[in-house]
Design an enzyme around this catalytic site. Structure first.
Site, short mmCIF file in Angstrom:
data_model
loop_
_atom_site.label_atom_id
_atom_site.label_comp_id
_atom_site.label_asym_id
_atom_site.label_seq_id
_atom_site.Cartn_x
_atom_site.Cartn_y
_atom_site.Cartn_z
NE ARG A 27 -1.34 63.74 115.37
CZ ARG A 27 -0.54 63.98 114.32
NH1 ARG A 27 -0.41 63.08 113.36
NH2 ARG A 27 0.13 65.11 114.24
CG ASN A 45 -4.12 64.68 113.19
OD1 ASN A 45 -4.68 64.35 114.23
ND2 ASN A 45 -3.21 65.64 113.13
#
Length: 771
Positions: A27, A45
């Site tokens: 990320r 996520n």
């Protein structure tokens, strides 16, 4: 950041990324890419992987998607990227959004990963707040699989959930530009786990290093369980460890401080170096130097040592402290073997470890970070220019093996009896488990069931089919048959071995399959283990095999290979074998042989076997290496160790079958008769061992030529525990390749029974696809 919503060059895309993309810095990597290309949106996520919604200039979006694959973090593994156009929203910033659970889970969990260079620098920097902190990690390294309770992979779903972050760690955790952004196990001395020593001490690391240097046995809590450690050069300590652990002869692994120490003990080629220093940090079996300063009891009779480098900050710090304590005159190397009694699962829970390991260890170096899933160290050899996994566990599991074709339904495979692993398959992914061990006691069987339940929960797989080995006595088979799963598919042992190789290479066959091991259940009521197949994923045909040897006493003959050798001598020479000048004959108890001879004559508890492993055992006995095996395959392993590679082959003739419908045979008795002739002439054991290996390799080459001539097949898949023998594998591969064959060597899963579950999934999937 972006232009107006109605700008014709502006687009918004939803990008779904599947693979190992959680807990690996993915990320913040996406955040950085969005910043580079001046894109807006979010990344989060979820239970399937990572979802990105991003908008901006269309050219920038294309560059962004390309960079997702091309520049992914080192621990990420991207299996799929899908793009879906959306309506523009007009966002002007990019954020990392809160994780989102979904009904169906498709996310992958990264294996535990060795300490990265950045974290290593921190623990060695006196000015850093993590100086000498044994639990330092970031998104590029540290525990994953062993601490995960559930997905999504967030701190609350790991065993670190009981350690609230301090203000400094929280700031790192929430900063997308920091390498600890959402590193779930991150901690520091102020807020994280801490070390414990058996008694009060100001520095557990110094206490442990000093104890090791003084000859003590120390239990050390690692990533996936406890180890037992002692000084590698202290024969008294190593012998005492063997006696207490009840591990009589099997080689013990060593952990060394760094590559320089490894090179001082062993020869390391470039392939071995790559494996040794990889993020998986397995134990690598390396050729030992003749003058390696290692206690004889570390690896009795072996020309190799099992070496691993430190893979946690704790190991790095302990080995560095040990090196300081022992000084430059002793090697910075310690024995580091599984924390258990032989044949038990590794201890990983603290109370259990104290109970089971206290009778073995003099002291204990532990910590208060819980381990959720036990996981042994992986073991690798180098063969034919690449890795050959002997045990696939820490550092590799639970990363999936990707199939070329999707399975028709979710499948559970229960594996074999020895070196057990299980596997769960769904779609194109097969999750081959960590090493469970030999299913010979209740604790290991419990570990087997616990592992299956954890994998089913973690990957949200509810199997509709269970695949199992045909042997009715295997506990894994009995467990499979007792499960409340509607479809059950039995898979022949050696077919599973070959199917595992086909799965790895993404082909369905047909191929020539060479499956060679100690034993496997044969549908003809014999024990198989030296098989020549024509095989596909769905089916096989046995076109040849090793001619039968006898196993007087059944399983007793596996543990006492002298029985196989004596029966072979009796078959070849009759009662005249008593006149032979052989170590076996000179030491054989006539009364014991009389009992076996009657069993053989009456066909009582004397199975026939085509096992190539048993042929190697018999050869080792006749050479004089030993008469009993203290661990599986010991005598055959020692035969490889002494073999002179530059020798002519013994004959292994191909005998025609009585009818075209029956398989041909490779006559192992002819090979043993030639061996006996050389023993009678006083030929050196090393030369004889070399000729045995060369003879087997050339016999298998002849078998493959025969199948090629009759069926036109030129691809050969090799598998089974015998092909852990690197001398045989490399010799056979060279012969086959020179003769125009393509050879498929297992690289992703072990050739031994640790790879059976992968093959069982593939066979069951192929069978179900035809229904």
């Amino acid at each position: 950041m972006t232009g107006e919503v109605n700008n014709p060059q502006q687009r918004r895309w939803r990008i779904s990324v599947r693979g190992i993309v959680q807990g690996v810095g993915f990320r913040p990597f996406v955040f950085g890419l969005a910043d580079r290309w001046r894109l807006a949106g979010f990344v989060r996520n979820d239970s399937n992987g990572v979802t990105i919604e991003v908008e901006g200039d269309e050219h920038a979006l294309h560059a962004f998607v390309h960079a997702l694959r091309a520049e992914a973090p080192p621990l990420a593994r991207i299996d799929q990227v899908s793009v879906e156009p959306l309506a523009l929203v007009g966002e002007r910033s990019f954020v990392i959004a809160t994780s989102q659970a979904q009904p169906q889970r498709r996310t992958l969990i990264a294996p535990d990963t060795a300490t990265c260079a950045d974290c290593l620098r921190e623990i060695n920097d006196p000015a850093d707040r993590r100086y000498r902190y044994a639990f330092t990690n970031c998104t590029n390294c540290g525990p994953r699989f062993t601490i995960v309770l559930d997905v999504p992979y967030d701190r609350v779903n790991t065993t670190m959930r009981t350690f609230p972050l301090c203000a400094q760690c929280r700031a790192e955790y929430e900063d997308p530009r920091n390498r600890r952004f959402h590193a779930q196990p991150t901690a520091c001395p102020a807020c994280g786990p801490h070390l414990r020593w058996s008694v009060d001490t100001t520095d557990p690391l110094i206490a442990a290093a000093t104890a090791l240097a003084n000859g003590d046995i120390v239990a050390v809590k690692g990533l996936g369980g406890y180890h037992l450690a002692c000084a590698a050069d202290d024969e008294t300590a190593v012998s005492r460890l063997r006696q207490r652990k009840q591990r009589e002869a099997r080689p013990l692994a060593l952990m060394v401080r760094d590559e320089a120490v490894a090179a001082h003990l062993c020869f390391i080629d470039p392939v071995a170096h790559t494996i040794l220093t990889s993020p998986a940090r397995p134990i690598v079996l390396l050729p030992r130097r003749p003058d390696a300063p290692v206690a004889p009891s570390v690896a009795p009779g072996m020309q190799t040592l099992g070496i691993m480098l430190p893979y946690t900050p704790l190991h790095h710090l302990l080995l560095a402290e040990y090196a300081r304590v022992v000084g430059p005159t002793r090697p910075a190397a310690i024995v580091l073997t599984s924390g258990n009694l032989s044949d038990e699962p590794i201890a990983y829970e603290d109370d259990d470890a104290v109970q089971r390991l206290s009778p073995i260890a003099d002291a204990m170096l532990s910590h208060n970070r819980p381990i959720h899933m036990r996981c042994d160290d992986s073991v690798v050899r180098v063969a034919a220019g690449g890795p050959l996994l002997i045990r696939r566990s820490r550092g590799y599991a639970p990363a999936p093996i990707t199939l070329a074709t999707a399975l028709p339904c979710p499948i559970l495979a229960c594996g074999g009896h020895l070196k057990n692993t299980f596997a769960l398959g769904r779609g194109r992914e097969v999750f081959l488990s960590h090493h469970i061990g030999d299913l010979e006691n209740l604790p290991t069987l419990r570990s087997f069931h616990e592992g299956i339940a954890h994998f089913q929960r973690l990957f949200d797989i509810q199997p509709e089919v269970v695949a199992y080995d045909l042997h009715p006595g295997y506990l894994a088979t009995q467990a499979a048959l007792a499960m409340a799963i509607p479809h059950k598919i039995g898979v022949q042992h050696h077919h599973a071995h070959i199917a595992a190789v086909l799965a790895e290479y993404g082909i369905d066959g047909p191929v020539i399959g060479l499956a060679a091991d100690g034993s496997g259940y044969g549908p003809d009521s014999t024990v198989w283990g030296g098989e020549i197949f024509i095989a596909t994923c769905a089916d096989y045909r046995r076109v040849g095999h090793l001619a039968h040897l006898l196993l007087p006493g059944g399983e007793q003959a596996v543990r006492q290979p002298w029985r196989v050798a004596a029966a072979a001598l009796s078959t070849i020479y009759g009662t005249d074998f008593w006149q032979l000048s052989l170590p076996l004959v000179q030491q054989l108890d006539r009364s014991a042989w009389t009992v076996l001879a009657r069993m053989i004559e009456r066909s009582l508890n004397t199975p026939r076997t085509s096992s190539l492993g048993r042929l190697f055992d018999a050869a080792a006995v006749l050479v004089g290496i030993g008469q009993t095996a203290r661990y599986e395959g010991e005598l055959a392993i020692l035969l490889e160790q002494i073999a002179d590679h530059d020798q002519p082959p013994y004959p292994l003739p191909l005998r025609e079958a009585a009818s075209a419908q029956e398989p041909f045979r490779l006559d192992g008795l002819a090979l043993l008769a030639a061996l006996v002739d050389d023993m009678q002439r006083g030929v050196a054991p090393a030369a004889i061992a070399g000729r045995v290996h060369q003879g087997v390799a050339r016999g298998l080459l002849m078998a493959c030529r025969r199948v090629r001539d009759e069926h036109g097949l030129t691809t050969v898949a090799v598998s089974g525990g015998v092909f852990q023998n690197v001398f045989l594998l490399e010799t056979l591969t060279a012969l086959l390749t020179a003769d125009g064959f393509t050879v498929l060597i297992p690289r992703l899963a072990p050739p031994n029974d640790g790879g059976l579950a992968l093959g069982q999934v593939v066979v069951a999937g192929a069978v179900m696809a035809m229904r």
